[in-house]
Structure formats: C-alpha cells, structure tokens
Design an enzyme around this catalytic site. Structure first.
Site, mmCIF file in Angstrom:
data_model
loop_
_atom_site.group_PDB
_atom_site.id
_atom_site.type_symbol
_atom_site.label_atom_id
_atom_site.label_comp_id
_atom_site.label_asym_id
_atom_site.label_seq_id
_atom_site.Cartn_x
_atom_site.Cartn_y
_atom_site.Cartn_z
ATOM 1 N N THR A 38 -53.259 11.425 -34.551
ATOM 2 C CA THR A 38 -53.722 11.276 -33.175
ATOM 3 C C THR A 38 -52.590 11.531 -32.175
ATOM 4 O O THR A 38 -52.836 11.961 -31.056
ATOM 5 C CB THR A 38 -54.295 9.866 -32.917
ATOM 6 O OG1 THR A 38 -53.408 8.910 -33.475
ATOM 7 C CG2 THR A 38 -55.676 9.724 -33.523
ATOM 8 N N ASN A 87 -54.410 9.929 -45.800
ATOM 9 C CA ASN A 87 -53.333 8.956 -45.665
ATOM 10 C C ASN A 87 -53.517 8.067 -44.438
ATOM 11 O O ASN A 87 -52.998 6.956 -44.410
ATOM 12 C CB ASN A 87 -51.995 9.696 -45.602
ATOM 13 C CG ASN A 87 -50.898 8.823 -45.062
ATOM 14 O OD1 ASN A 87 -50.400 7.931 -45.750
ATOM 15 N ND2 ASN A 87 -50.526 9.028 -43.808
ATOM 16 N N SER A 139 -53.477 0.896 -50.817
ATOM 17 C CA SER A 139 -52.417 -0.086 -50.585
ATOM 18 C C SER A 139 -52.487 -1.124 -51.685
ATOM 19 O O SER A 139 -53.559 -1.388 -52.246
ATOM 20 C CB SER A 139 -52.628 -0.776 -49.240
ATOM 21 O OG SER A 139 -51.834 -1.947 -49.173
ATOM 22 N N TYR A 152 -58.801 -4.504 -43.798
ATOM 23 C CA TYR A 152 -57.909 -3.482 -44.373
ATOM 24 C C TYR A 152 -58.019 -3.462 -45.902
ATOM 25 O O TYR A 152 -58.142 -2.401 -46.521
ATOM 26 C CB TYR A 152 -56.480 -3.811 -43.934
ATOM 27 C CG TYR A 152 -55.428 -2.783 -44.274
ATOM 28 C CD1 TYR A 152 -55.321 -1.594 -43.545
ATOM 29 C CD2 TYR A 152 -54.509 -3.012 -45.288
ATOM 30 C CE1 TYR A 152 -54.343 -0.667 -43.834
ATOM 31 C CE2 TYR A 152 -53.521 -2.085 -45.589
ATOM 32 C CZ TYR A 152 -53.438 -0.913 -44.857
ATOM 33 O OH TYR A 152 -52.460 -0.001 -45.159
ATOM 34 N N ALA A 153 -57.988 -4.635 -46.513
ATOM 35 C CA ALA A 153 -58.076 -4.711 -47.972
ATOM 36 C C ALA A 153 -59.430 -4.203 -48.461
ATOM 37 O O ALA A 153 -59.509 -3.521 -49.493
ATOM 38 C CB ALA A 153 -57.844 -6.141 -48.447
ATOM 39 N N ALA A 154 -60.489 -4.496 -47.712
ATOM 40 C CA ALA A 154 -61.822 -4.009 -48.094
ATOM 41 C C ALA A 154 -61.861 -2.487 -48.057
ATOM 42 O O ALA A 154 -62.385 -1.829 -48.965
ATOM 43 C CB ALA A 154 -62.890 -4.594 -47.171
ATOM 44 N N ALA A 155 -61.305 -1.918 -46.996
ATOM 45 C CA ALA A 155 -61.309 -0.457 -46.871
ATOM 46 C C ALA A 155 -60.488 0.184 -47.982
ATOM 47 O O ALA A 155 -60.893 1.190 -48.572
ATOM 48 C CB ALA A 155 -60.751 -0.049 -45.505
ATOM 49 N N LYS A 156 -59.328 -0.404 -48.276
ATOM 50 C CA LYS A 156 -58.445 0.180 -49.288
ATOM 51 C C LYS A 156 -59.054 0.044 -50.691
ATOM 52 O O LYS A 156 -58.973 0.968 -51.501
ATOM 53 C CB LYS A 156 -57.066 -0.473 -49.230
ATOM 54 C CG LYS A 156 -56.303 -0.173 -47.930
ATOM 55 C CD LYS A 156 -56.096 1.316 -47.725
ATOM 56 C CE LYS A 156 -55.118 1.630 -46.601
ATOM 57 N NZ LYS A 156 -54.972 3.085 -46.382
ATOM 58 N N ILE A 185 -43.301 -0.528 -47.766
ATOM 59 C CA ILE A 185 -42.496 0.669 -47.541
ATOM 60 C C ILE A 185 -41.852 0.556 -46.160
ATOM 61 O O ILE A 185 -42.479 0.054 -45.222
ATOM 62 C CB ILE A 185 -43.392 1.942 -47.595
ATOM 63 C CG1 ILE A 185 -44.209 1.984 -48.901
ATOM 64 C CG2 ILE A 185 -42.552 3.205 -47.417
ATOM 65 C CD1 ILE A 185 -43.410 2.100 -50.177
#
Lengths: 245, 78
Positions: A38, A87, A139, A152-156, A185
């Site tokens: 973006t 990514n 992740s 975030y964890a659900a999406a990953k 990281i």
C-alpha cells in the site's frame, strides 16, 4: 541449486521488512519480482535498489476489485506469475472480549481473504504452465495462539488450512502450496516492543535471538525453487526453536 | 456444427489423452473419459480460450458429456 531465472514472482506486503527481504531473495536468484503493497515510496525505493526486473504494483488488499486486478497487472508487467507470495499482513490487536467486528473483519480480509483471491487469480496461468509456487506467510501464532491476537491467529491458522486444501487440488499440475511461519523477526513490527517485552520473548527462544528478515527470504527461495517440487502442503517454521511443531 | 465438434474433440483428446473414437456425444468426461473434477475445470478453460467465450460456473456444471459441450458452445457462438 535454487535458480529462479525465467520465473516471475508477485510478492504482497513488499513494503514491509519481511516482504522486502523475500523479494530481494527471489530477485537475487534470478526471478523477476512484482512488488505489491500500500505504501508506494518504500516499494519504489526497493525497485530502484533492485533495478531491471523489479516492478512496482501498488494494491490495497482490503479492496476486492483491486485484488482481482492485481494478478492481471502482474502478468502484464512480468509476462506471467509463476510464484505468488502472500506475505501482506496487518494487525488489529485487542483482547478478545473487546474486539470489534471491524477489527476482526479487517484482519481476516487482508490476511486471509486477499490471499485466497490472489491465489485463485494466479491459478489459471499456473495450471496451463503446469508449474507454480504459492507461498503463504503465516505466523507461529497461527499454531500456538497469542493473547490479544485472536483475529490475527485465526487468519494465520486459516491460511494453513487453505494452503493444505489447495495443495491437494493442484499437486498433480506441478503447483505446490506451502506456508512459511516466522517466529519473532526483527522488523518495524517488533521494533515497537519494549525492552522488557523483548527480554520475555527472547527467554522463550532457544536460539537466543530474534530472526532476521533474510532468514525468511531464504525459506521463500527454497519453497519457490525447482528443488522443492516435492514439498507441498507443508508449513516451514522459522522461529529459532521457539515452537517445535 | 461439425467444425465445433471437431475442435472440441481435439481439445478433449489432447487434454485427457483418450482415443478419438471414444469421444462420442454421450461420453461423460468423468465416467467414460477418465477426467477428474480438476480436468473438467481445465477443459472448460480450454473451451473458453478456443472459442473466445465465457462459460459461467453454473453453466460449466451442466456440461457433463462431450455432447453437452458441443451443444453449449454451438449455442454460445451462434
């Protein structure tokens, strides 16, 4: 080994630390790269650094129409999309009980739904070519969970299930679908952590340090390579031993 | 009509690696010609390109046999 000459790679989130490293690594092995993101300025800086064969393809992944167009624009710019690296990721952290529908949806839209739409968009070309690589950057928290990151964890974790299902469908066509699951990281995202938070995290990492973005780039080169043609539906964990799964 | 049938047959023979004389009107891609579900998606993609038409998903589902394909494409290109 790991020669990507003649291949074209589309990398989303190439304006971020990990995405830029993945793009650099693929480019260094001879691939043309489409840099999506973006924020145009860092994309143009990266393209200027890499030189010929790097293409800037700005895209807002929360806009379904823009996502639909991206594979076409990438194909126009590079001739084909042989390697897709999903990514791009955003976070909207909040305690589960306080998480709004908007926070949930925004993270699912960019981190999961856009990856599905882009994968769907590049598959036709890969099927015809009988060759393709789809690499989804997930992740460690997709496997372990993390307080404050339910969305975030659900999406990953969703990306992992999606990748495995797609891997089944297209394996016979020479297309592999894999995930890279980075641990902690060194990026702008982890720079924001306090020293205390960092100390707590490091105590859980057997390697005793955070990972470097180029160590994710190297994993992407491997999964994109001809040599990794028999690896599909896998998740490559790059986390210094933080979660041995 | 025969021209369309010939072009469709050529695609089917090339893609599925079957004998030309097996590709008759009643031949089901999956049951008679050994296609899997992904093959049928690829066949539809190949038909779209060969004839410059769009075959929507709900129409693609109705194309089960060689005869179905020829009929659909004949109507779509007429």
């Amino acid at each position: 080994m790991f020669d990507l000459t003649g291949k074209s790679a589309l990398v989303t989130g190439a304006s971020g630390g990990i995405g830029a490293s993945i793009a650099r690594a693929l480019f260094s092995r001879g691939a043309k790269v489409g840099l999506s993101g973006t924020r145009i300025e860092p994309l143009e800086e990266l393209a200027a650094e890499l030189g010929e064969g790097a293409h800037v393809l700005p895209c807002n992944l929360s806009d379904p129409d823009a996502v639909k167009e991206l594979p076409k624009r990438a194909t126009e710019a590079m001739g084909s999309v042989d390697i897709l690296v999903n990514n791009a990721g955003i976070t909207r952290d909040n305690l589960f009980m306080r998480m709004s529908d908007e926070e949930w949806q925004a993270v699912l839209d960019v981190n999961l739904t856009a990856a599905m739409r882009l994968s769907r968009g590049v598959l036709r070309g890969m099927m015809k070519a009988r060759w393709g690589r789809i690499i989804n950057v997930t992740s460690v928290v997709g496997a372990t969970g993390n307080p404050g990151q339910g969305n975030y964890a659900a999406a990953k974790a969703g990306l992992v299930g999606m990748s495995k299902s797609l891997a089944y469908e297209v394996a016979s066509r020479g297309i592999t679908v894999n995930c890279i699951a980075p641990g902690f990281i060194e990026t702008a995202m982890t720079d924001k952590l306090t020293d205390e938070q960092k100390a707590r995290i490091l105590a859980q990492i057997p390697a005793g340090r955070m990972g470097r973005p180029d160590e994710i780039g190297a994993a992407a080169v491997y999964l994109a390579s001809e040599e990794a043609g028999y690896v599909t539906g896998a998740t490559l964990h790059v986390n210094g031993g933080m979660a041995m799964i | 009509m025969s021209d369309i049938a010939d072009r469709v047959r050529k695609i089917v023979v090339e893609h599925l690696g079957v004998e030309e004389d097996k590709v008759v009107d009643s031949a089901s891609f999956i049951d008679d010609l050994g296609a899997d579900s992904l093959d049928t998606v690829e066949l539809v993609m190949a038909f779209e390109e060969e004839f410059g038409i769009e075959i929507p998903d709900d129409a693609a589902e109705t194309i089960q046999t060689f005869g179905d394909a020829v009929k659909f494409i004949t109507e779509a290109t007429s």
